[in-house]
Design a protein around this motif. Sequence first.
Motif, short mmCIF file in Angstrom:
data_model
loop_
_atom_site.label_atom_id
_atom_site.label_comp_id
_atom_site.label_asym_id
_atom_site.label_seq_id
_atom_site.Cartn_x
_atom_site.Cartn_y
_atom_site.Cartn_z
N GLU A 80 0.83 -1.21 0.00
CA GLU A 80 0.00 0.00 0.00
C GLU A 80 0.86 1.26 0.00
O GLU A 80 0.52 2.25 -0.66
N ASP A 81 2.00 1.23 0.71
CA ASP A 81 2.90 2.39 0.67
C ASP A 81 3.43 2.61 -0.75
O ASP A 81 3.56 3.75 -1.20
N TRP A 82 3.75 1.51 -1.42
CA TRP A 82 4.21 1.60 -2.82
C TRP A 82 3.13 2.24 -3.70
O TRP A 82 3.42 3.09 -4.54
N LEU A 83 1.89 1.82 -3.51
CA LEU A 83 0.80 2.35 -4.33
C LEU A 83 0.70 3.86 -4.19
O LEU A 83 0.56 4.58 -5.19
N TRP A 84 0.80 4.35 -2.96
CA TRP A 84 0.71 5.80 -2.75
C TRP A 84 1.93 6.53 -3.31
O TRP A 84 1.80 7.58 -3.94
N ARG A 85 3.11 5.97 -3.12
CA ARG A 85 4.34 6.64 -3.58
C ARG A 85 4.46 6.59 -5.10
O ARG A 85 4.66 7.61 -5.76
N ARG A 86 4.33 5.41 -5.66
CA ARG A 86 4.50 5.24 -7.10
C ARG A 86 3.31 5.81 -7.87
O ARG A 86 3.45 6.30 -8.99
N GLY A 87 2.11 5.76 -7.25
CA GLY A 87 0.91 6.16 -7.95
C GLY A 87 0.77 7.64 -8.20
O GLY A 87 -0.02 8.04 -9.05
N ARG A 88 1.54 8.46 -7.49
CA ARG A 88 1.37 9.91 -7.65
C ARG A 88 1.59 10.34 -9.11
O ARG A 88 2.68 10.24 -9.64
N GLY A 89 0.51 10.80 -9.75
CA GLY A 89 0.60 11.28 -11.14
C GLY A 89 0.80 10.20 -12.18
O GLY A 89 1.10 10.50 -13.34
N LEU A 90 0.61 8.92 -11.79
CA LEU A 90 0.96 7.83 -12.70
C LEU A 90 0.01 7.73 -13.90
O LEU A 90 0.43 7.36 -14.99
N SER A 91 -1.27 8.07 -13.71
CA SER A 91 -2.19 7.99 -14.85
C SER A 91 -1.78 8.96 -15.96
O SER A 91 -1.78 8.61 -17.14
#
Length: 201
Positions: A80-91
């Motif tokens: 879940e930490d990865w999702l928040w960190r990596r997900g920023r602006g990913l779309s």
Amino acid sequence: MNTARDLTIVALDQASDHPVEQGDLSLALAAAEVFDLLEAQALVLDGDLIRPSAQAPTGDRLLDEAASSLVRQEPYEPVEDWLWRRGRGLSAAYVEDLESVGLTDRPRGRLLSLRSARTAPVDSEARRRAEERWASGEPVLAALAAAAGIRDEPADPGEDFADETVTTVLAAVGDAVMELEAVRQRRAIEDAAFDNVWRGY
């Protein structure tokens, strides 16, 4: 197989009927990258911890970027930490990547937007592959699409995923999306209260 790219193509294809929140899609794309990197043997899951494996080029720029950003020292990073960190602006990064390799027909120079009617995948092998996975109801892609809000109905909670790592990642993205929605609702309430103060209510 590139689940993250396929999910982006599906999101763009479905955008007119199912506009998605970029934050939700970004979290789902970060989860898709976990599946892609598992398949590429760039990581393994130890419970809910992401443990990097031998890094080898995947041939995909964004996936290689994801692999290089894995935490490589203990304590390893929870999913879940990865999702928040990596997900920023990913779309936005994935939409831009599709554009850069000629897989969308959106005119250059405009703001990236999944809601733009001009942004659509062109006919290509990548689009056909994504459409085939989507039409077949491939369970992981369908579950990620549900988390991103692309489907009308959520994935079947009784779906039997034999692999515990799949269940772990999908549970993490589901929790993250719910947390993001709670933040949105809280901000909406706070904004409404602030507006009412200024209006004298």
